[in-house]
Design a protein around this motif. Structure first.
Motif, PDB file in Angstrom:
ATOM      1  N   LEU A 163       0.828  -1.218   0.000  1.00  0.00           N
ATOM      2  CA  LEU A 163       0.000   0.000   0.000  1.00  0.00           C
ATOM      3  C   LEU A 163       0.859   1.264   0.000  1.00  0.00           C
ATOM      4  O   LEU A 163       0.552   2.232  -0.709  1.00  0.00           O
ATOM      5  CB  LEU A 163      -0.939  -0.008   1.202  1.00  0.00           C
ATOM      6  N   ALA A 164       1.928   1.253   0.791  1.00  0.00           N
ATOM      7  CA  ALA A 164       2.805   2.425   0.812  1.00  0.00           C
ATOM      8  C   ALA A 164       3.482   2.608  -0.547  1.00  0.00           C
ATOM      9  O   ALA A 164       3.585   3.735  -1.051  1.00  0.00           O
ATOM     10  CB  ALA A 164       3.850   2.278   1.909  1.00  0.00           C
ATOM     11  N   GLY A 165       3.938   1.511  -1.154  1.00  0.00           N
ATOM     12  CA  GLY A 165       4.566   1.598  -2.474  1.00  0.00           C
ATOM     13  C   GLY A 165       3.622   2.124  -3.534  1.00  0.00           C
ATOM     14  O   GLY A 165       3.977   2.992  -4.337  1.00  0.00           O
ATOM     15  N   VAL A 166       2.410   1.597  -3.538  1.00  0.00           N
ATOM     16  CA  VAL A 166       1.416   2.062  -4.503  1.00  0.00           C
ATOM     17  C   VAL A 166       1.063   3.524  -4.232  1.00  0.00           C
ATOM     18  O   VAL A 166       0.877   4.314  -5.169  1.00  0.00           O
ATOM     19  CB  VAL A 166       0.163   1.160  -4.465  1.00  0.00           C
ATOM     20  N   GLY A 167       0.997   3.906  -2.962  1.00  0.00           N
ATOM     21  CA  GLY A 167       0.715   5.302  -2.621  1.00  0.00           C
ATOM     22  C   GLY A 167       1.779   6.246  -3.151  1.00  0.00           C
ATOM     23  O   GLY A 167       1.471   7.295  -3.727  1.00  0.00           O
ATOM     24  N   PHE A 168       3.049   5.877  -2.981  1.00  0.00           N
ATOM     25  CA  PHE A 168       4.125   6.727  -3.501  1.00  0.00           C
ATOM     26  C   PHE A 168       4.135   6.749  -5.026  1.00  0.00           C
ATOM     27  O   PHE A 168       4.432   7.782  -5.627  1.00  0.00           O
ATOM     28  CB  PHE A 168       5.481   6.275  -2.954  1.00  0.00           C
ATOM     29  N   MET A 169       3.825   5.625  -5.655  1.00  0.00           N
ATOM     30  CA  MET A 169       3.731   5.622  -7.122  1.00  0.00           C
ATOM     31  C   MET A 169       2.592   6.526  -7.591  1.00  0.00           C
ATOM     32  O   MET A 169       2.720   7.222  -8.607  1.00  0.00           O
ATOM     33  CB  MET A 169       3.513   4.204  -7.645  1.00  0.00           C
ATOM     34  N   PHE A 170       1.491   6.529  -6.852  1.00  0.00           N
ATOM     35  CA  PHE A 170       0.376   7.411  -7.191  1.00  0.00           C
ATOM     36  C   PHE A 170       0.777   8.881  -7.034  1.00  0.00           C
ATOM     37  O   PHE A 170       0.443   9.714  -7.879  1.00  0.00           O
ATOM     38  CB  PHE A 170      -0.837   7.086  -6.306  1.00  0.00           C
TER      39      PHE A 170
ATOM     40  N   ILE B 208      17.050  -4.924  -7.807  1.00  0.00           N
ATOM     41  CA  ILE B 208      16.160  -3.930  -8.421  1.00  0.00           C
ATOM     42  C   ILE B 208      16.144  -2.650  -7.594  1.00  0.00           C
ATOM     43  O   ILE B 208      16.171  -1.533  -8.140  1.00  0.00           O
ATOM     44  CB  ILE B 208      14.742  -4.511  -8.606  1.00  0.00           C
ATOM     45  N   ILE B 209      16.115  -2.781  -6.265  1.00  0.00           N
ATOM     46  CA  ILE B 209      16.129  -1.597  -5.398  1.00  0.00           C
ATOM     47  C   ILE B 209      17.418  -0.801  -5.611  1.00  0.00           C
ATOM     48  O   ILE B 209      17.391   0.423  -5.770  1.00  0.00           O
ATOM     49  CB  ILE B 209      15.963  -2.003  -3.919  1.00  0.00           C
ATOM     50  N   VAL B 210      18.542  -1.493  -5.636  1.00  0.00           N
ATOM     51  CA  VAL B 210      19.828  -0.813  -5.857  1.00  0.00           C
ATOM     52  C   VAL B 210      19.843  -0.141  -7.231  1.00  0.00           C
ATOM     53  O   VAL B 210      20.283   1.005  -7.376  1.00  0.00           O
ATOM     54  CB  VAL B 210      20.998  -1.811  -5.710  1.00  0.00           C
ATOM     55  N   PHE B 211      19.333  -0.837  -8.239  1.00  0.00           N
ATOM     56  CA  PHE B 211      19.270  -0.272  -9.585  1.00  0.00           C
ATOM     57  C   PHE B 211      18.415   0.997  -9.610  1.00  0.00           C
ATOM     58  O   PHE B 211      18.811   2.007 -10.214  1.00  0.00           O
ATOM     59  CB  PHE B 211      18.700  -1.317 -10.555  1.00  0.00           C
ATOM     60  N   LEU B 212      17.257   0.975  -8.960  1.00  0.00           N
ATOM     61  CA  LEU B 212      16.388   2.156  -8.921  1.00  0.00           C
ATOM     62  C   LEU B 212      17.068   3.335  -8.232  1.00  0.00           C
ATOM     63  O   LEU B 212      16.997   4.475  -8.698  1.00  0.00           O
ATOM     64  CB  LEU B 212      15.084   1.830  -8.191  1.00  0.00           C
ATOM     65  N   VAL B 213      17.721   3.052  -7.113  1.00  0.00           N
ATOM     66  CA  VAL B 213      18.352   4.119  -6.344  1.00  0.00           C
ATOM     67  C   VAL B 213      19.540   4.720  -7.094  1.00  0.00           C
ATOM     68  O   VAL B 213      19.774   5.932  -7.038  1.00  0.00           O
ATOM     69  CB  VAL B 213      18.780   3.592  -4.953  1.00  0.00           C
TER      70      VAL B 213
ATOM     71  N   ALA C 159      11.022   6.169  -7.124  1.00  0.00           N
ATOM     72  CA  ALA C 159      12.072   5.277  -6.613  1.00  0.00           C
ATOM     73  C   ALA C 159      11.684   4.723  -5.247  1.00  0.00           C
ATOM     74  O   ALA C 159      11.870   3.528  -4.976  1.00  0.00           O
ATOM     75  CB  ALA C 159      13.400   6.020  -6.531  1.00  0.00           C
ATOM     76  N   LEU C 160      11.119   5.566  -4.395  1.00  0.00           N
ATOM     77  CA  LEU C 160      10.692   5.087  -3.086  1.00  0.00           C
ATOM     78  C   LEU C 160       9.539   4.091  -3.213  1.00  0.00           C
ATOM     79  O   LEU C 160       9.533   3.047  -2.557  1.00  0.00           O
ATOM     80  CB  LEU C 160      10.288   6.262  -2.196  1.00  0.00           C
ATOM     81  N   GLY C 161       8.579   4.394  -4.074  1.00  0.00           N
ATOM     82  CA  GLY C 161       7.463   3.475  -4.289  1.00  0.00           C
ATOM     83  C   GLY C 161       7.907   2.148  -4.858  1.00  0.00           C
ATOM     84  O   GLY C 161       7.478   1.081  -4.399  1.00  0.00           O
ATOM     85  N   GLY C 162       8.781   2.178  -5.844  1.00  0.00           N
ATOM     86  CA  GLY C 162       9.303   0.937  -6.418  1.00  0.00           C
ATOM     87  C   GLY C 162      10.099   0.137  -5.405  1.00  0.00           C
ATOM     88  O   GLY C 162      10.018  -1.096  -5.357  1.00  0.00           O
ATOM     89  N   GLY C 163      10.881   0.839  -4.581  1.00  0.00           N
ATOM     90  CA  GLY C 163      11.646   0.165  -3.541  1.00  0.00           C
ATOM     91  C   GLY C 163      10.747  -0.514  -2.517  1.00  0.00           C
ATOM     92  O   GLY C 163      10.997  -1.650  -2.098  1.00  0.00           O
ATOM     93  N   LEU C 164       9.679   0.162  -2.113  1.00  0.00           N
ATOM     94  CA  LEU C 164       8.743  -0.436  -1.161  1.00  0.00           C
ATOM     95  C   LEU C 164       8.031  -1.641  -1.756  1.00  0.00           C
ATOM     96  O   LEU C 164       7.801  -2.639  -1.064  1.00  0.00           O
ATOM     97  CB  LEU C 164       7.732   0.613  -0.688  1.00  0.00           C
ATOM     98  N   LEU C 165       7.693  -1.564  -3.030  1.00  0.00           N
ATOM     99  CA  LEU C 165       7.071  -2.720  -3.693  1.00  0.00           C
ATOM    100  C   LEU C 165       8.033  -3.903  -3.745  1.00  0.00           C
ATOM    101  O   LEU C 165       7.634  -5.056  -3.533  1.00  0.00           O
ATOM    102  CB  LEU C 165       6.614  -2.341  -5.104  1.00  0.00           C
TER     103      LEU C 165
END
Length: 131
Positions: free
Chosen positions: A11-18, A69-74, A42-48
């Motif tokens: 939910l937090a990841g989807v919220g940040f993506m939104f 994937i998290i490292v790649f996003l960051v 990046a935060l939303g993707g990391g949380l997902l």
């Protein structure tokens, strides 16, 4: 208990993506849009990916891929946003009328495509103190 934690991360990841999507739609110019989408995306993707890693906690390959994937996003998100913003500025994408400070104005030569350093920072090796 783990299912609740996974649900919270999802939910937090989807919220940040939104929020990132809203930033893309609502912000007035390219640099501000990039800032909103890069940070929140990046935060939303990391949380997902944390939620995925928790869901498949016993499978080491899935957890390792989620961490990669998290490292790649960051690592790549800010660099890509910087390059896109810089390219947009140099090709003349208009800035928001409420922009107060433009630190690159007058420093980019369109003919030679070079960016000049601010005054006082353009020392050459010959100007450096010896010792």
């Amino acid at each position: 208990m783990v299912e609740i934690l996974i649900s919270l991360f999802l939910l937090a990841g989807v919220g940040f993506m939104f929020v990132a999507a809203l930033g893309l739609l609502r912000m007035p110019d390219l640099p501000i849009r990039l800032h909103a989408t890069t940070k929140a995306g990046a935060l939303g993707g990391g949380l997902l990916m944390i939620a995925v890693g928790l869901e498949f906690f016993g499978d080491v390959t899935v957890a390792a891929k989620a961490a990669a994937i998290i490292v790649f996003l960051v690592l790549t998100g800010p660099v890509a946003a910087h390059l896109i913003g810089r390219a947009g500025y140099f090709i003349g994408v208009p800035m928001w009328s409420g922009t107060i400070k433009d630190e690159l104005k007058g420093r980019y030569d369109h003919k030679t495509q070079t960016l000049m350093s601010p005054p006082g920072l353009s020392k050459t090796r010959d100007d450096q103190p010896k010792g």
